[in-house]
Scaffold this motif. Sequence first.
Motif, PDB file in Angstrom:
ATOM      1  N   ALA A 162       0.824  -1.208   0.000  1.00  0.00           N
ATOM      2  CA  ALA A 162       0.000   0.000   0.000  1.00  0.00           C
ATOM      3  C   ALA A 162       0.860   1.260   0.000  1.00  0.00           C
ATOM      4  O   ALA A 162       0.398   2.336   0.341  1.00  0.00           O
ATOM      5  N   SER A 163       2.130   1.137  -0.365  1.00  0.00           N
ATOM      6  CA  SER A 163       3.028   2.295  -0.365  1.00  0.00           C
ATOM      7  C   SER A 163       2.698   3.218  -1.528  1.00  0.00           C
ATOM      8  O   SER A 163       1.890   2.901  -2.394  1.00  0.00           O
ATOM      9  N   SER A 164       3.325   4.344  -1.546  1.00  0.00           N
ATOM     10  CA  SER A 164       3.052   5.361  -2.564  1.00  0.00           C
ATOM     11  C   SER A 164       4.046   5.299  -3.719  1.00  0.00           C
ATOM     12  O   SER A 164       4.375   6.321  -4.324  1.00  0.00           O
ATOM     13  N   GLN A 165       4.589   4.140  -4.038  1.00  0.00           N
ATOM     14  CA  GLN A 165       5.475   3.969  -5.169  1.00  0.00           C
ATOM     15  C   GLN A 165       4.634   3.664  -6.402  1.00  0.00           C
ATOM     16  O   GLN A 165       4.117   2.557  -6.549  1.00  0.00           O
ATOM     17  N   PHE A 166       4.476   4.645  -7.273  1.00  0.00           N
ATOM     18  CA  PHE A 166       3.602   4.495  -8.431  1.00  0.00           C
ATOM     19  C   PHE A 166       4.424   4.421  -9.720  1.00  0.00           C
ATOM     20  O   PHE A 166       5.520   4.995  -9.807  1.00  0.00           O
ATOM     21  N   PRO A 167       3.901   3.723 -10.742  1.00  0.00           N
ATOM     22  CA  PRO A 167       4.613   3.648 -12.020  1.00  0.00           C
ATOM     23  C   PRO A 167       4.580   4.980 -12.761  1.00  0.00           C
ATOM     24  O   PRO A 167       3.735   5.833 -12.496  1.00  0.00           O
ATOM     25  N   ARG A 168       5.511   5.139 -13.697  1.00  0.00           N
ATOM     26  CA  ARG A 168       5.540   6.334 -14.524  1.00  0.00           C
ATOM     27  C   ARG A 168       4.723   6.093 -15.779  1.00  0.00           C
ATOM     28  O   ARG A 168       5.000   5.180 -16.547  1.00  0.00           O
ATOM     29  N   ILE A 169       3.717   6.943 -15.958  1.00  0.00           N
ATOM     30  CA  ILE A 169       2.831   6.823 -17.115  1.00  0.00           C
ATOM     31  C   ILE A 169       2.817   8.163 -17.836  1.00  0.00           C
ATOM     32  O   ILE A 169       2.486   9.199 -17.240  1.00  0.00           O
ATOM     33  N   GLY A 170       3.169   8.174 -19.118  1.00  0.00           N
ATOM     34  CA  GLY A 170       3.169   9.404 -19.890  1.00  0.00           C
ATOM     35  C   GLY A 170       4.583   9.897 -20.135  1.00  0.00           C
ATOM     36  O   GLY A 170       5.555   9.434 -19.542  1.00  0.00           O
ATOM     37  N   ALA A 171       4.695  10.882 -21.025  1.00  0.00           N
ATOM     38  CA  ALA A 171       5.991  11.438 -21.378  1.00  0.00           C
ATOM     39  C   ALA A 171       6.514  12.318 -20.255  1.00  0.00           C
ATOM     40  O   ALA A 171       5.756  12.829 -19.424  1.00  0.00           O
TER      41      ALA A 171
END
Length: 533
Positions: free
Chosen positions: A300-309
């Motif tokens: 549930a951590s706040s490590q999110f993938p990179r989406i977009g340029a």
Amino acid sequence: MKPPSESSPAHPASDAGRLELALRASNEGIWDWHTDKREIYYSRRILEFLECGDNRAPNFFLSPHESVHDDDREEFVAALGNALDPGGPELFAIDCRIHTGSDDWRWLRIRGTVVRDRTGAATRIAGSMIDISRRKAAEAQIEEERHRLKMLIDHVPLQIYFKDTDSRFVLVNQQMAEWNGKCAPEEVVGKHDRDFFAYAHWKEAFDDEQYVMKTGKAITGKLEHETRDDETGDTYVLTSKFPWIDRKGQICGSFGVSSDVTELVKAQQQVAEFAEELARRNQSYEEEVQLAREIQQALASSQFPRIGATGNRLKFGARYLPISGLAGDFFEVVRINERTAGLLICDVMGHGVRSALIVAMLRGLLEKQRHDATQPGAYLKGLNQGLSSILKRADATMFATAFYAVIDLEAGELRCACAGHPGALVLGPGGVQQLAAQRDQRGPGLGIIPKADFPIQKLSLKEVDRLILFTDGILEAENEEGEAFLDKRLVEAVGERREESLEQMLDGVVATVLSFSEGFDDDVCLLATEIPK
């Protein structure tokens, strides 16, 4: 039929006015039936209970009583017949299920005073009704929980007992009854250890229980040598005793758990190995539970993938507030490709280990459904089929609600599907709107109907600045009056913070809910994304 009091409203200071206010406060309705007439008077509150108007309200006191549930009809008819009998009581009282205008059954508590003529014949019955459906549902749930607890206590291979302050048995399980040579627990209740054992043992046990009650300290893992006056032979039990304290903090007696270790005592080495193994397993269990907590928190951590340029990426934010060590809520951001992301939020029924296991199963199913990640309906359908199959094999009754959204920057489109979950909020140029707000836009919860379909809803990203997914722990937060926060307040809280950053908005929403309520009674999950423009 209309009572005279309704022709002109009573002043609040009058008896009729006070009665009206009291009935309104108690949520009760009144009824009045002259037994020689087919018509009956129901107040507006009762008509609301029955979900029908004056012209459709049934007089369920008339035979054949079809509006009364089949399971309750015999008791209802008997109570009514008793009241109508010339020698019957002055009070008619019954709790039963009544058929409503919405083709449903509602539990009503019905009370009435019987008016009789000089011969004792009932000429009129008037009284009140109140909806007790929620109470009955709660009682049924409590009864089921008691039944399950009794089954556990009776079948666990341990002797379990409660004793009063005189060390007389108040409650024992089936194992304890059989240990004392009886067929049923009822044969042991009210008896004392001296009714089963020789003085040497029962006196020691009695002294231990008095010590536990006097000091409030438990005696755990004590080896007791049980000696009997009959020819059944001596036995050894490993016993733990605890003070029995009621909710007010008063000592009611003691309770204990015993296990037969007769064979183990005969081989001291086996006893030592058993104790060591038991301690090791307990430690292992605690470590596993702690590990499960840590894994849940990490996921549930706040490590999110990179989406977009670069410079034009989706921004993500989340808040995860479990009310217990192992929660039933979780979220996931799936990186489908460089310009497409899937956002899932899920709420599993209940709390604790059972819910945590379902969470783990669902997380395992996510990767399996990755090939359908761009299609929300197919994605939820796969999760539902997988969970339904697991639950069927385990013969378990559980379910989960979920909301899944796909942000497709390439197509400039938001696609979503709902499985019995509160619809996500969209903050855009036109304000705040809720997705999947209509019943036909939602599918059932996961794990309920194996072959269910989940409708897809689409929205242009031009209409979306931010997307906020949430679990119902926010909506169900209550204030001191028992009023829930609900969707309307959440929509307002999000709309008021449209100028704030994503993180500020999430913190502000949580703060708004906490200022409204005294805290959360359920796990809370918030997942939000901001669409680049």
